[in-house]
Design a protein around this motif. Structure first.
Motif, short mmCIF file in Angstrom:
data_model
loop_
_atom_site.label_atom_id
_atom_site.label_comp_id
_atom_site.label_asym_id
_atom_site.label_seq_id
_atom_site.Cartn_x
_atom_site.Cartn_y
_atom_site.Cartn_z
N THR A 19 0.85 -1.19 0.00
CA THR A 19 0.00 0.00 0.00
C THR A 19 0.88 1.23 0.00
OG1 THR A 19 -1.70 -1.17 1.26
CG2 THR A 19 -1.83 1.23 1.19
N GLN A 20 0.67 2.12 -0.97
CA GLN A 20 1.47 3.33 -1.06
C GLN A 20 0.63 4.55 -0.73
OE1 GLN A 20 3.63 1.94 -5.07
NE2 GLN A 20 4.57 3.76 -4.12
N SER A 21 1.27 5.50 -0.05
CA SER A 21 0.59 6.76 0.27
C SER A 21 1.59 7.91 0.25
CB SER A 21 -0.09 6.65 1.64
OG SER A 21 0.88 6.45 2.66
N ASN A 72 5.44 6.93 1.34
CA ASN A 72 5.38 5.76 2.19
C ASN A 72 4.97 4.53 1.42
OD1 ASN A 72 3.33 3.98 4.03
ND2 ASN A 72 5.11 4.66 5.18
N CYS A 73 5.55 3.39 1.79
CA CYS A 73 5.18 2.10 1.22
C CYS A 73 5.04 1.12 2.38
CB CYS A 73 6.25 1.62 0.24
SG CYS A 73 6.04 -0.08 -0.33
N GLY A 93 2.59 -1.87 -5.48
CA GLY A 93 1.58 -0.94 -5.00
C GLY A 93 1.06 -0.12 -6.18
N ALA A 94 0.05 0.72 -5.90
CA ALA A 94 -0.58 1.51 -6.96
C ALA A 94 0.24 2.74 -7.34
CB ALA A 94 -1.98 1.91 -6.55
N GLY A 95 1.24 3.09 -6.51
CA GLY A 95 2.12 4.20 -6.86
C GLY A 95 1.75 5.52 -6.23
N THR A 96 2.72 6.41 -6.17
CA THR A 96 2.52 7.81 -5.76
C THR A 96 2.98 8.69 -6.90
OG1 THR A 96 2.85 7.39 -3.39
CG2 THR A 96 3.22 9.64 -4.18
#
Lengths: 114, 110
Positions: free
Chosen positions: B5-7, B22-23, B101-104
């Motif tokens: 999960t990336q944010s 963050n990952c 993850g979906a990326g930032t």
């Protein structure tokens, strides 16, 4: 070659038609992966080839999808009877057997099903 | 099943404004945490691999760190050319493929 080469870079096809996507990995890389990237989504694993071993097809979303790798080098991903939900960027990557130096990706094929 | 999960999903920065991505991950036996950069219309470009908690790696304005549950990508004094989507991926003990993850998506304004 210097990098992973994918062709075509863009493909527009009519719903119901078959398409073939090609990947030419880095010379000497025994591992080859196909991923799919939909808009706003993470990369989705499709299939993995390692040398002469049987491929891991566990990520293929349906039996309309198939892939082969000839001579341990070039790979072809085939999608039969394409549907609109197949529209995405299809990415190919290759690596050394351990993958410790990261996977090298191609630029992808953008598939649009109309 | 490995999860990443990336944010945040998107980050807008002024040139020179440092920040962190963050990952967070769950994996059965980490064999590597990978950071990639992806520019529009291109495939992901490999940046770093981290293997164990406490490890750090740097490349130009980027620094990646790793704990047992998450990784951070720090961007120091970013420039417009650092604008890209940054992807995090993990590989577990019983696996050979990367889970992404979906990326930032980072946008740096001059």
């Amino acid at each position: 070659g210097a990098g992973v080469s994918q062709s075509p870079s863009n493909k527009v096809t009519e719903k119901g038609k078959d398409v073939e996507l090609r990947c030419d990995p880095i010379s000497g890389h025994t591992a080859l992966y196909w991923y799919r990237q939909s808009l706003g989504q993470g990369l989705e694993f499709l299939i993995y080839f390692q040398g002469n071993s049987a491929p891991d097809k566990s990520g293929l979303p349906s039996d309309r999808f198939s892939a082969e790798r000839t001579g341990g080098s070039v790979s072809t991903l085939t999608i039969q009877r394409t549907q609109q939900e197949d529209s995405a960027v299809y990415l190919c990557a290759s690596s050394s057997p351990t993958g410790s130096d990261g996977y090298t990706f191609g630029s992808g094929t953008r598939l649009t099903v109309v | 099943e490995d999860q990443v999960t990336q944010s945040p999903e998107a980050l807008r920065l002024q040139e020179g404004e440092s920040s962190s991505l963050n990952c967070s991950y769950t994996v059965s036996g980490l064999r590597g945490l990978f950071w990639y950069r992806q520019d529009p219309g291109k495939g992901p470009e490999f940046l770093f691999t981290l293997y164990s908690a406490g490890e750090e790696k740097e490349k130009e304005r980027l620094k990646a760190t790793l704990t047992k549950k998450e990784s951070f990508l720090h961007i120091t004094a970013p420039k417009p050319e650092d604008s890209a989507t940054y992807l995090c991926a993990v590989k577990g003990t019983n696996d050979y493929k990367l889970s992404f993850g979906a990326g930032t998506t980072v946008t740096v304004r001059a």
